[in-house]
Design a protein around this motif. Structure first.
Motif, PDB file in Angstrom:
ATOM      1  N   LEU A 112       0.676  -1.272  -0.163  1.00  0.00           N
ATOM      2  CA  LEU A 112      -0.040  -0.053   0.047  1.00  0.00           C
ATOM      3  C   LEU A 112       0.790   1.087   0.043  1.00  0.00           C
ATOM      4  O   LEU A 112       1.758   1.217   1.021  1.00  0.00           O
ATOM      5  N   LEU A 113       0.811   2.191  -0.968  1.00  0.00           N
ATOM      6  CA  LEU A 113       1.468   3.328  -1.112  1.00  0.00           C
ATOM      7  C   LEU A 113       0.479   4.394  -0.817  1.00  0.00           C
ATOM      8  O   LEU A 113      -0.511   4.299  -1.008  1.00  0.00           O
ATOM      9  N   ALA A 114       0.918   5.488   0.135  1.00  0.00           N
ATOM     10  CA  ALA A 114       0.084   6.424   0.642  1.00  0.00           C
ATOM     11  C   ALA A 114       1.033   7.676   0.668  1.00  0.00           C
ATOM     12  O   ALA A 114       1.970   7.492   0.823  1.00  0.00           O
ATOM     13  N   PHE A 115       0.152   8.767   0.360  1.00  0.00           N
ATOM     14  CA  PHE A 115       0.915  10.132   0.336  1.00  0.00           C
ATOM     15  C   PHE A 115      -0.041  11.178   0.472  1.00  0.00           C
ATOM     16  O   PHE A 115      -1.306  10.892   0.103  1.00  0.00           O
ATOM     17  N   ALA A 116       0.364  12.222   0.839  1.00  0.00           N
ATOM     18  CA  ALA A 116      -0.509  13.368   0.909  1.00  0.00           C
ATOM     19  C   ALA A 116      -0.077  14.505  -0.200  1.00  0.00           C
ATOM     20  O   ALA A 116       1.212  14.494  -0.573  1.00  0.00           O
ATOM     21  N   ALA A 117      -1.034  14.828  -0.850  1.00  0.00           N
ATOM     22  CA  ALA A 117      -0.768  15.724  -2.126  1.00  0.00           C
ATOM     23  C   ALA A 117      -0.416  17.367  -1.405  1.00  0.00           C
ATOM     24  O   ALA A 117      -1.083  18.144  -1.945  1.00  0.00           O
ATOM     25  N   SER A 118       0.619  17.256  -0.535  1.00  0.00           N
ATOM     26  CA  SER A 118       0.852  18.543  -0.238  1.00  0.00           C
ATOM     27  C   SER A 118       2.477  18.609   0.321  1.00  0.00           C
ATOM     28  O   SER A 118       2.797  17.468   0.626  1.00  0.00           O
ATOM     29  N   SER A 119       3.027  19.647   0.191  1.00  0.00           N
ATOM     30  CA  SER A 119       4.426  19.673   0.584  1.00  0.00           C
ATOM     31  C   SER A 119       4.671  20.262   1.964  1.00  0.00           C
ATOM     32  O   SER A 119       5.805  20.476   2.521  1.00  0.00           O
ATOM     33  N   SER A 120       3.679  20.623   2.740  1.00  0.00           N
ATOM     34  CA  SER A 120       3.860  21.108   3.945  1.00  0.00           C
ATOM     35  C   SER A 120       4.235  20.122   5.134  1.00  0.00           C
ATOM     36  O   SER A 120       4.032  18.965   5.269  1.00  0.00           O
ATOM     37  N   SER A 121       5.540  20.531   5.842  1.00  0.00           N
ATOM     38  CA  SER A 121       6.030  19.650   6.934  1.00  0.00           C
ATOM     39  C   SER A 121       5.177  19.367   8.053  1.00  0.00           C
ATOM     40  O   SER A 121       5.282  18.597   9.031  1.00  0.00           O
ATOM     41  N   GLN A 122       3.994  20.221   8.146  1.00  0.00           N
ATOM     42  CA  GLN A 122       3.017  20.194   9.109  1.00  0.00           C
ATOM     43  C   GLN A 122       1.878  19.774   8.484  1.00  0.00           C
ATOM     44  O   GLN A 122       0.625  19.860   9.133  1.00  0.00           O
ATOM     45  N   SER A 123       1.798  18.765   7.456  1.00  0.00           N
ATOM     46  CA  SER A 123       0.363  18.601   6.677  1.00  0.00           C
ATOM     47  C   SER A 123      -0.469  17.876   7.477  1.00  0.00           C
ATOM     48  O   SER A 123      -0.176  16.759   7.956  1.00  0.00           O
ATOM     49  N   ILE A 124      -1.464  18.281   7.458  1.00  0.00           N
ATOM     50  CA  ILE A 124      -2.883  17.651   8.189  1.00  0.00           C
ATOM     51  C   ILE A 124      -3.265  16.373   7.269  1.00  0.00           C
ATOM     52  O   ILE A 124      -3.583  15.449   7.771  1.00  0.00           O
ATOM     53  N   ASN A 125      -3.058  16.529   5.965  1.00  0.00           N
ATOM     54  CA  ASN A 125      -3.304  15.506   4.926  1.00  0.00           C
ATOM     55  C   ASN A 125      -2.447  14.210   5.325  1.00  0.00           C
ATOM     56  O   ASN A 125      -2.561  13.140   5.009  1.00  0.00           O
ATOM     57  N   LYS A 126      -1.092  14.568   5.334  1.00  0.00           N
ATOM     58  CA  LYS A 126      -0.253  13.410   5.870  1.00  0.00           C
ATOM     59  C   LYS A 126      -0.486  12.751   7.000  1.00  0.00           C
ATOM     60  O   LYS A 126      -0.465  11.659   7.069  1.00  0.00           O
ATOM     61  N   ALA A 127      -0.988  13.426   8.185  1.00  0.00           N
ATOM     62  CA  ALA A 127      -1.520  12.767   9.453  1.00  0.00           C
ATOM     63  C   ALA A 127      -2.638  11.891   8.938  1.00  0.00           C
ATOM     64  O   ALA A 127      -2.726  10.732   9.522  1.00  0.00           O
ATOM     65  N   GLU A 157      -5.957  -3.678   7.136  1.00  0.00           N
ATOM     66  CA  GLU A 157      -5.243  -4.869   7.866  1.00  0.00           C
ATOM     67  C   GLU A 157      -4.376  -5.493   6.674  1.00  0.00           C
ATOM     68  O   GLU A 157      -4.680  -5.951   5.616  1.00  0.00           O
ATOM     69  N   GLY A 158      -2.970  -5.979   7.280  1.00  0.00           N
ATOM     70  CA  GLY A 158      -2.150  -6.789   6.756  1.00  0.00           C
ATOM     71  C   GLY A 158      -1.486  -6.012   5.506  1.00  0.00           C
ATOM     72  O   GLY A 158      -0.505  -6.728   4.915  1.00  0.00           O
ATOM     73  N   ALA A 159      -1.567  -4.846   5.478  1.00  0.00           N
ATOM     74  CA  ALA A 159      -0.959  -4.006   4.462  1.00  0.00           C
ATOM     75  C   ALA A 159       0.524  -3.704   4.690  1.00  0.00           C
ATOM     76  O   ALA A 159       0.895  -3.479   5.929  1.00  0.00           O
ATOM     77  N   GLU A 160       1.363  -3.670   3.811  1.00  0.00           N
ATOM     78  CA  GLU A 160       2.721  -3.351   4.028  1.00  0.00           C
ATOM     79  C   GLU A 160       2.841  -1.857   3.257  1.00  0.00           C
ATOM     80  O   GLU A 160       2.610  -1.692   2.191  1.00  0.00           O
ATOM     81  N   VAL A 161       2.796  -0.910   4.320  1.00  0.00           N
ATOM     82  CA  VAL A 161       2.553   0.500   3.985  1.00  0.00           C
ATOM     83  C   VAL A 161       3.979   0.980   3.683  1.00  0.00           C
ATOM     84  O   VAL A 161       4.818   1.076   4.599  1.00  0.00           O
ATOM     85  N   GLU A 162       3.898   2.132   2.695  1.00  0.00           N
ATOM     86  CA  GLU A 162       4.857   3.095   2.371  1.00  0.00           C
ATOM     87  C   GLU A 162       4.355   4.392   2.345  1.00  0.00           C
ATOM     88  O   GLU A 162       3.465   4.679   1.394  1.00  0.00           O
ATOM     89  N   ILE A 183       4.334   4.132  -7.883  1.00  0.00           N
ATOM     90  CA  ILE A 183       2.889   3.755  -8.056  1.00  0.00           C
ATOM     91  C   ILE A 183       2.591   2.392  -8.887  1.00  0.00           C
ATOM     92  O   ILE A 183       1.881   1.597  -8.294  1.00  0.00           O
ATOM     93  N   GLY A 184       3.662   2.089  -9.691  1.00  0.00           N
ATOM     94  CA  GLY A 184       3.680   0.901 -10.385  1.00  0.00           C
ATOM     95  C   GLY A 184       3.879  -0.176  -9.863  1.00  0.00           C
ATOM     96  O   GLY A 184       3.268  -1.543  -9.717  1.00  0.00           O
ATOM     97  N   GLU A 185       4.806   0.034  -8.446  1.00  0.00           N
ATOM     98  CA  GLU A 185       5.043  -1.409  -7.660  1.00  0.00           C
ATOM     99  C   GLU A 185       4.188  -1.368  -6.689  1.00  0.00           C
ATOM    100  O   GLU A 185       4.149  -2.618  -5.866  1.00  0.00           O
TER     101      GLU A 185
END
Length: 175
Positions: A3-18, A28-33, A66-68
């Motif tokens: 599972l790939l996860a990211f915030a579409a934000s460059s803020s170091s304090q990103s609430i979207n990243k949280a 459950e059971g995901a290998e998260v990056e 994304i491809g991986e």
């Protein structure tokens, strides 16, 4: 599942990243990056720069990530009703490698903001255009009034209705 996860934000304090980090933890059971799009910073896209530079390594690396992945969660920050400049630039460069940036992967789109709108405008734009960019959109959810609904100390949503809605959205990735 990768599972790939990211915030579409460059803020170091990103609430979207949280938010996206919390959402990924619910699968459950995901290998998260969790990616930081700051690691993929490039010059502003233009056809002139593309002719001069070709395809930047950062765009190629992002496309490969994304491809991986088996599935993806993105949380969009909203700047003046649209994408952040950082995400839009990364997306524009990557789409020049292949317009189907998301490569048919199952994706959940999230968005949040401090206000009651919950970044619904950018979420709507992203959801509407998703099919053109190879997104198999499994769900989307806006979290309004982030600081009222997310406990920054525990890094979790504290609104039971939103927790249920988020769990429902991300559970679609496992199917």
């Amino acid at each position: 599942m990768k599972l790939l996860a990211f915030a579409a934000s460059s803020s170091s304090q990103s609430i979207n990243k949280a938010l996206v980090t919390y959402a990924a933890s619910l699968v459950e059971g995901a290998e998260v990056e969790v990616l930081d799009i700051n690691d993929y910073e490039m010059p502003l896209f233009s056809s002139d720069r593309e002719a001069e530079l070709g395809q930047p390594e950062q765009a190629k690396a992002f496309f490969q990530k994304i491809g991986e992945a088996d599935a993806i969660i993105v949380s969009f920050a909203e700047h003046n009703g649209s994408y952040t400049a950082a995400y839009k630039n990364l997306f524009d460069w990557t789409s020049r490698i292949n317009q189907k940036v998301y490569q048919g992967k199952p994706v959940v789109y999230l968005a949040t903001s401090p206000g009651p709108g919950g970044a619904q405008t950018v979420l709507g734009s992203a959801s509407t255009s998703a099919p053109y960019f190879g997104v198999d959109l499994k769900g989307s959810l806006s979290i309004p009034s982030f600081y009222d609904n997310f406990d920054m100390e525990t890094q979790q949503l504290n609104n039971p209705e939103l927790v249920d809605a988020l769990k429902s959205a991300v559970s679609a990735l496992a199917n």
